[in-house]
Structure formats: C-alpha cells, structure tokens
Design a protein around this motif. Structure first.
Motif, short mmCIF file in Angstrom:
data_model
loop_
_atom_site.label_atom_id
_atom_site.label_comp_id
_atom_site.label_asym_id
_atom_site.label_seq_id
_atom_site.Cartn_x
_atom_site.Cartn_y
_atom_site.Cartn_z
N ASP A 210 0.83 -1.22 0.00
CA ASP A 210 0.00 0.00 0.00
C ASP A 210 0.86 1.25 0.00
OD1 ASP A 210 -2.18 -1.59 0.15
OD2 ASP A 210 -2.44 -1.38 2.31
N TYR A 211 1.90 1.25 0.84
CA TYR A 211 2.75 2.43 0.94
C TYR A 211 3.51 2.65 -0.37
CZ TYR A 211 1.89 1.72 5.93
OH TYR A 211 1.30 1.53 7.15
N VAL A 214 1.27 4.21 -2.87
CA VAL A 214 1.20 5.66 -2.67
C VAL A 214 2.38 6.32 -3.38
CG1 VAL A 214 1.36 7.51 -0.96
CG2 VAL A 214 -0.04 5.51 -0.49
N TYR A 308 5.02 2.57 15.26
CA TYR A 308 3.81 3.30 14.89
C TYR A 308 2.69 2.32 14.67
CZ TYR A 308 7.49 6.52 13.69
OH TYR A 308 8.60 7.31 13.71
N ASN B 85 -8.09 1.11 1.91
CA ASN B 85 -7.54 1.05 3.27
C ASN B 85 -6.73 2.31 3.59
OD1 ASN B 85 -5.63 0.61 1.44
ND2 ASN B 85 -4.85 -1.29 2.31
N SER B 87 -4.27 3.92 3.26
CA SER B 87 -2.85 3.98 2.86
C SER B 87 -2.16 5.27 3.28
CB SER B 87 -2.69 3.81 1.35
OG SER B 87 -3.14 2.55 0.98
N LEU B 88 -2.43 5.73 4.47
CA LEU B 88 -1.67 6.86 5.00
C LEU B 88 -0.38 6.32 5.60
CD1 LEU B 88 -4.53 8.81 6.80
CD2 LEU B 88 -3.63 9.18 4.51
N LEU B 89 0.68 7.12 5.56
CA LEU B 89 1.93 6.68 6.16
C LEU B 89 1.85 6.93 7.66
CD1 LEU B 89 4.31 8.14 3.45
CD2 LEU B 89 3.43 5.83 3.65
N PRO B 90 1.93 5.87 8.47
CA PRO B 90 1.63 6.00 9.90
C PRO B 90 2.64 6.83 10.68
CG PRO B 90 2.37 3.78 9.40
CD PRO B 90 2.22 4.49 8.09
N LEU B 92 3.88 9.69 9.63
CA LEU B 92 3.71 11.11 9.33
C LEU B 92 2.38 11.58 9.92
CD1 LEU B 92 4.77 11.26 5.56
CD2 LEU B 92 6.19 11.56 7.58
#
Lengths: 309, 262
Positions: A210-211, A214, A308, B85, B87-90, B92
C-alpha cells in the motif's frame, strides 16, 4: 478510545465486605495495558459507585513477586554453598562485593584494575565492533532487501557464515590486525553483523505494498521513497536487529576477552579464576548480567519510541 | 459532451499455469469532465482492475486509456487515488501526509508557504483542520479516509479515482462521508470514477452507474444515467419514486440478470 468500554468490563474484582482484602484484576501482560486498567480502576473508584474497588498498582505487585523470586534464589544458593564444595555463600560474596564496588576505578598497572575499568573496556570494545557492524550491516541489509539480485547472491553466504561461532574468526582478526584488542573488536563486529543484515533486509522487504502504491501514484523520487517510506517502515526491524546484535555482542565479548587478555570483564573473570577468588567470579557474573539487562532495556525503550500503529 | 477520460477497448489478461485468465474484455467507457461515474459489480468482476488501469498501477494487455487526450502509460499525479484502506503513512502526521503529495506536485514551482497553504486548505475542506498534527494511528477510520481524500484532492488531479473508499467504514460514518464527498465534488467540480458494491452509494452519488457483468471476461453490462437533480438529500431520496426506480434497476441487474453464485 474504543478500548475503554471493553477494558472496563474486566476491571478488578470487587472487594467483598470491608475485610480490607486487596483484590486485583486480571494482570495484563503489557505494562501500558496495566497502567490503563489501573487508571480506570482509580477513575471508577472516584465515580462514587456504591461499592469500593481496591487495587494495588501493577508495578507494586510485580516488584513484590520479583523480590520474592530473588529471596528464594539467594536461599537456594546459600543451601548449595552449605553443602560443601568451593562455592562461596551469599554473605561472603556480598562482603567481597562491598570491597570491590567501594573503589571500582582504581588502577594498579594493566593487570590489576577496578571492576569499573574492566566493564568500561568491555563496553568500549562492544561499542566499536558493534558500531562498525551497524555501519556495514544496515546499508548492506537495505541493498539485500531492495534488490533481489543482491539478495540472491548474499543469502547463501549469510546463511553459511551466520552459524559460525564468532570466536572462530578470532585468529583471522589476530592475523589481520596483529594485536589482541582489535581482534576482540573484530569478533564483536562479525557476530553483530548477521542480525543487523538479516533484520534490516527483512524490514525493507516487508514494507507494505500500500505504501509503495502511494509512492507510485505520486511518482515520488527514489530519495523521498527512501526517507519517507522505506526507512521509517523498516526502522522497527532495524532496531530489533540492533537489539539482537548487542545481546550477542555482550555474550561474545566475555569469551573473546578470556582468549585475548588485557583489561575487560571477561579477562577479569579468567584472572580471578587463576587467583581462585571464586567470590569475584560470582560478582562478575552478576555484573555482566546487570549490564546486559540495562543494554537490552535501553534498546527496548528506543524501539517503543519508533513503533507506529 | 467532451470525452475527458476515454477508455478504449481495454482488455486485461493474466497468464496463469492453467492457461490464460481474461479479467476484462473490451471495455469502452467515456467520462466527461466534471462527471461522477461509479463502477458497480459483484466481487471479482474486475472493477478494481479497471480502476487500477486508469490509475496506471496496472497496464492493460489490450486497448488504451486517454486522459485529456494523452495516453496513460503509468501512475502519475494527474490522477488522485483514494485507496480502500486509506494507505496513509503512519509515521507522518495528517498534515505531513498531505504535504508529501503537495510538495511532489507543486514543490518545483511554488514557495514553501504556498505549499503549506494548499495542505491546510485540503485538510480544512474535509473538516480536519483540528487534527492536522495527529498521526493516523490516533484518529478514527472515517477521519483517515478523509485525510486520504484530502491528499488525493490536494494535488488538483484531472480525475479522482476512488477504490471502495468507504467499504471498511461503519454505516453511519459511511453516510456522513458520502454527504461530505458530494459537497466536495460539487464545490471542486471534480471528475470522479468510483468503484463500489453498495447500490445506494452508487445511485446517490453518481451521474452514471456503470454495471459490470461477472468475470471472467467481465464487460460493461449496462450504463444507467442517474437523472436526479442535485444537490441530493439522503432522506428525501428514501421516498423519491425516481430514486427508488433507479435503485431497483441496479438491483435487478445485479441480482437477477447477473446474479452471482456465492
């Protein structure tokens, strides 16, 4: 917090009557969870419910258990000492320890130094060998994790060399550096290298797709992908690698110093064996254990800082 | 109507050991500028594959996709994608997640202060100005999806691609976010292609609903124009005869003509 209502259901068992019995809830294994349930317990108590809930803080209970375990351990050791043989009893070791730790930093020539100097020299060797291993292992791990060609080439070599005792590399170190001290650092370097490479590579390989998607839809530059996605994503794995490396390094340094001599906790153990001061050997065992524990816990704290979710 | 997004005879075949698997078969779809189009179908019908082709994440084995008369040959920031889902970078904050996208697209030609303004504005648009400095782990699923939408829109894409954006949310949050999305799309006049399997969502939000047949070799079965006036009110729709009719058309297609054997 969505966890709150759930947690509240499994709060401490209530105290029946006013007998003053301290009842405790199910003790969650995680310290943070323990703190939470403890906080909740206090909050519930102040909310003016018709019944009282009494619960000692988790850390008090776990310290009581720890002290209890220690007492049993010392008693068992005392019993073994009384059965004869040459094992000194806890009192004798304590007396010797008081003497040793009252002046940990004396220096009477290269072969007779305080325990503080011995521990510090060992830590210095570990730091140097470990630092060199991090400088080599982490970039190498990144390359192995990111590029399957490099991974394919390196995997069999790593798999073959990893099970070798680092002490087997000691003669190579002596040959290369022609001195005992760098050879010990060399052994530390070798043993720290593998966990660092393996865990860094694992971390890079496990970056969620997923990352990376992005990164793809935004067309991020390789540098941005590295600093904003790969590095933070792999960081917890890298810290695990560092933790394992430090643990192994602290194990190996004692053995390496027994072979190379000089100043250091491992050499000190051997020296005291030659002097037949068994009390001092036991003191050294405790010291090594406690220093190792501190190293480990420090890195666990660092790891928590970078997790995180 | 101008053909803004133009999917021409797109097919997608995957080679497998048992032979070739045809996921999509000669898909033709034209989307006008400012239009809201929904792809609906049973799971496995290739609607997400089609969206990924438009996003440039997958390459079609046949056919071509044009966006504003240029061929799509890979992913790029002229399309804003919202993933199911989030897909944010956790690691940041919400702000930094949006800023990462803004910086990539406008960083070369605009000063930093302007980039910051754009990032703030995007988060304000989705009603998250107060949560800018929070990390994704500290906010709810609905809020994460809002950040995802803010990130996708902050780069002023030619087309917004939504892949089941509300699929993982509870029904109440989903309704709120659908209303928000309608408001945002109306104010930005965005062109949108959305994948969903929620019939109400499709009818409520879209100008046209593209109904796909079941795979393998999925095709466009029918396209239904939703001629309900905007702005559309969720509550009024419940009793709106036209809405009910359109909704039934989609249901009829999905559950009678192309029912899927589970």
């Amino acid at each position: 917090m969505s966890a709150t209502p759930l947690k509240r259901k499994m709060l401490p068992v209530e105290v029946s009557g006013a007998s003053g019995t301290v009842a405790t809830g199910p003790s969650p294994a995680h310290p943070a969870a323990a703190e939470l349930s403890d906080r909740l317990a206090r909050r519930t108590a102040t909310e003016g419910r018709p019944y009282r809930r009494v619960s000692a803080p988790e850390w008090v209970i776990s310290s009581i258990y720890a002290v209890l375990g220690m007492v049993l351990f010392v008693l068992a050791w005392g019993a073994i000492a009384r059965m004869g043989g040459r094992i000194p009893d806890p009192a004798a070791v304590w007396k010797a320890a008081v003497v040793i730790f009252s002046d940990p930093f004396y220096s009477k020539g290269p072969n007779d130094q305080g325990i503080g100097w011995n521990v510090l020299s060992s830590l210095r060797r570990v730091a140097l060998g470990f630092g060199a291993a991090a400088a080599v292992g982490i970039p190498l791990g990144f390359l192995i994790g990111r590029f399957s060609v490099i991974s394919g080439m390196a995997a069999p070599i790593v798999a073959m060399l990893r099970p070798v005792s680092p002490l087997a590399w000691l003669p190579i170190g002596l040959l290369l550096f022609k001195a005992a001290n760098p050879a010990a650092i060399w052994a530390i370097f070798i043993c720290s290298l593998w966990p660092m490479i393996i865990n860094t590579a694992l971390g890079v390989r496990q970056v969620p797709q997923d990352y990376l998607n992005v990164a793809r839809v935004l067309n991020l530059s390789e540098w941005k992908i590295f600093t904003k996605i790969l590095l933070p994503s792999a960081l917890p794995f890298m810290i695990t690698g560092v933790r394992l490396s430090i643990g192994v390094a602290w194990l190996v340094i004692v053995a390496a110093e027994m072979l190379t001599g000089g100043v250091g906790i491992g050499f000190w153990v051997w020296d005291e064996w030659n002097n037949l001061k068994v009390e001092h050997i036991i003191i050294a065992i405790f010291t090594i254990g406690i220093v190792g524990l501190i190293l480990e816990q420090t890195l666990v704290m660092v790891a928590k800082r970078f997790t995180y979710n | 109507m101008e053909n803004y997004l133009d999917v021409q005879a797109v097919g997608m075949r995957f080679g497998s050991r048992k032979g070739e698997f045809v996921a999509l078969d000669s898909i033709d779809l034209r989307v006008a500028k400012g239009e809201f189009v929904t792809l609906i179908g049973h799971s496995g019908c290739g609607k997400s594959t089609l969206l990924n082709i438009i996003a440039g994440l997958n390459r079609p084995t046949e056919g071509v996709v044009l966006l504003a008369d240029r061929e799509i040959d890979g992913p790029g920031p002229d399309r804003g994608v919202v993933f199911q889902n989030h897909s944010l970078l956790p690691w940041l904050t919400c702000y930094e997640n949006v800023y990462l996208a803004v910086e990539r697209v406008f960083g070369a030609k605009e000063p930093k202060s302007r980039l910051a303004e754009r990032s703030h504005a995007a988060l304000e648009m989705v009603g998250l100005a107060h949560a800018e400095q929070k990390r994704p782990g500290e906010i709810s699923g609905g809020m994460k999806q809002r950040v995802g939408i803010a990130r996708a829109l902050s780069i002023e894409p030619k087309v917004l691609l939504l892949d089941e954006p509300f699929g993982a949310l509870d029904a109440l949050t989903r309704a709120t976010l659908q209303d928000e999305l309608m408001r945002i799309v109306a104010s930005t006049e965005a062109t949108v292609v959305m994948v969903t399997h929620d019939v109400d969502e499709a009818v409520l939000l879209s100008d046209r609903v593209v109904m796909m047949t079941n795979g393998p070799a999925a095709r466009i079965g029918a396209i239904l124009a939703i001629d309900l006036p905007r702005p559309r009110d969720r509550l009024a729709m419940v009793t709106n005869a036209r809405y009910i009719h359109l909704r039934n058309c989609v249901m009829e297609f999905l559950y009678r003509r192309h029912a899927k054997v589970a």
